[in-house]
Design a protein around this motif. Structure first.
Motif, short mmCIF file in Angstrom:
data_model
loop_
_atom_site.label_atom_id
_atom_site.label_comp_id
_atom_site.label_asym_id
_atom_site.label_seq_id
_atom_site.Cartn_x
_atom_site.Cartn_y
_atom_site.Cartn_z
N GLN A 1 0.83 -1.20 0.00
CA GLN A 1 0.00 0.00 0.00
C GLN A 1 0.86 1.26 0.00
OE1 GLN A 1 -3.39 -0.09 2.60
NE2 GLN A 1 -3.61 2.12 2.65
N GLN A 2 1.95 1.24 0.78
CA GLN A 2 2.86 2.38 0.79
C GLN A 2 3.52 2.57 -0.57
OE1 GLN A 2 5.26 0.98 4.08
NE2 GLN A 2 4.42 2.53 5.48
N VAL A 3 3.91 1.47 -1.19
CA VAL A 3 4.58 1.54 -2.48
C VAL A 3 3.64 2.07 -3.55
CG1 VAL A 3 5.72 0.22 -4.31
CG2 VAL A 3 6.19 -0.32 -1.91
N THR A 4 2.44 1.51 -3.62
CA THR A 4 1.50 1.94 -4.67
C THR A 4 1.03 3.38 -4.46
OG1 THR A 4 -0.29 0.86 -3.44
CG2 THR A 4 0.72 -0.38 -5.25
N LYS A 5 1.01 3.83 -3.21
CA LYS A 5 0.68 5.24 -2.95
C LYS A 5 1.77 6.14 -3.52
CE LYS A 5 -0.53 8.54 0.70
NZ LYS A 5 -0.74 8.73 2.16
#
Length: 313
Positions: A223-227
């Protein structure tokens, strides 16, 4: 012979001449697919620098110099990363990982290409272009590969600056200067690099963990990466639209349509991760190549035809 994961693989039967393996190894060190992407952005930058009237010989000479610089930088990168290339499945077939080419020979090869690029650009274009090429090689090898890559999860954010330099070199080869459209093109590729690279790294995050490389997908949640991918995608599209102030209507129209498409893909990836659904980040990686190619192709055609502007300052 075929290309696999960015390097050349020889499919010839056993017993083939070792010389061919060695030659393929040297070619593979230069990362031909990476060079292809870099050169795709150089021609449009040159055409935009002097809309409609760029000397074909100057374009050829700049591309040769850029090819030599990129090949030299990529080879030196392989020399520095030989130890981790042996650990990662994605890179285990590279020449130094398989000892197809001696590391000392690869070092000499990379340095020779790098020096040749400087003098070629100095001789055929101008001193500014030659210095930009030299600075790019030094930054990519010394700053990104040796300093940042193994120390920070933001490695590709800053290291990606090296991949932005072909547009600067192309612009300076035509004008002898650096002006704001060249800086905007630099930003387009600078912002594009993280989502492009992180999407691939999401697919191979276990490789980076095994090699001890803190690529963002290896140290952060999906989730952090895709954000972060989504944020940089928005910045990329914003930069492409800003460049429309220096172009014609064709580029502006393509930038709007292609940018919308790119944003939809990034939002779909982020939304899928948030819902806990299986996602295919490699799709975004592959399509990001198409996005950049479409945008810069439109820029090349628009500039070559010197089309009237859709927006004006």
């Amino acid at each position: 012979m075929r290309i696999r994961e960015g390097h050349l693989v020889d499919d010839a039967p056993n017993g083939s001449v070792r010389f061919r393996d060695r030659v393929l190894g040297y070619i593979g060190l230069t990362k031909p697919r990476v060079i292809e992407l870099l050169l795709v952005t150089t021609i449009p930058a040159m055409l935009l620098a002097h809309r409609g009237t760029v000397d074909p010989v100057l374009i050829f000479n700049t591309l040769v110099g850029g090819l030599l610089a990129a090949a030299g930088a990529n080879t030196l990168n392989c020399v520095a990363d030989a130890d981790i290339d042996k650990v990662m499945k994605r890179t285990e077939r590279r020449a130094l990982a398989r000892a197809t080419v001696p590391r000392s020979h690869a070092l000499i090869f990379g340095l020779t290409l790098s020096v040749a690029s400087f003098f070629w650009l100095w001789w055929t274009t101008n001193m500014l272009s030659a210095h930009l090429a030299g600075a790019t090689i030094a930054f990519y090898v010394l700053v990104y590969t040796l300093l940042l890559k193994r120390r920070t999860s933001q490695n590709v954010v800053w290291g990606g600056a090296a991949g932005c330099m072909p547009v600067m070199i192309g612009w300076s080869a035509v004008t002898g200067t650096i002006q704001w459209p060249a800086l905007v093109m630099f930003l387009i590729i600078f912002f594009w690099t993280p989502p492009h690279t992180w999407a691939l790294a999401m697919r191979y995050k276990e490789d980076y963990k095994a090699a001890g490389v803190p690529m963002l997908p290896a140290v952060a949640t999906e989730q952090q990466v895709t954000k972060q991918i989504l944020i940089y995608t928005w910045l990329t599209v914003a930069a492409t639209l800003a460049l429309a102030l220096a172009t014609g209507w064709l580029y502006a129209a393509v930038a709007i349509v292609a940018g919308t498409w790119f944003l939809v893909m990034a939002h779909q990836l982020y939304a899928g991760v948030r819902r806990g659904e299986p996602v295919k980040p490699l799709r975004l990686f592959l399509q990001s190549n198409n996005y950049l190619a479409v945008v810069f192709l439109a820029l090349a055609v628009d500039s070559a035809l010197a089309l009237p502007a859709l927006f004006s300052v």
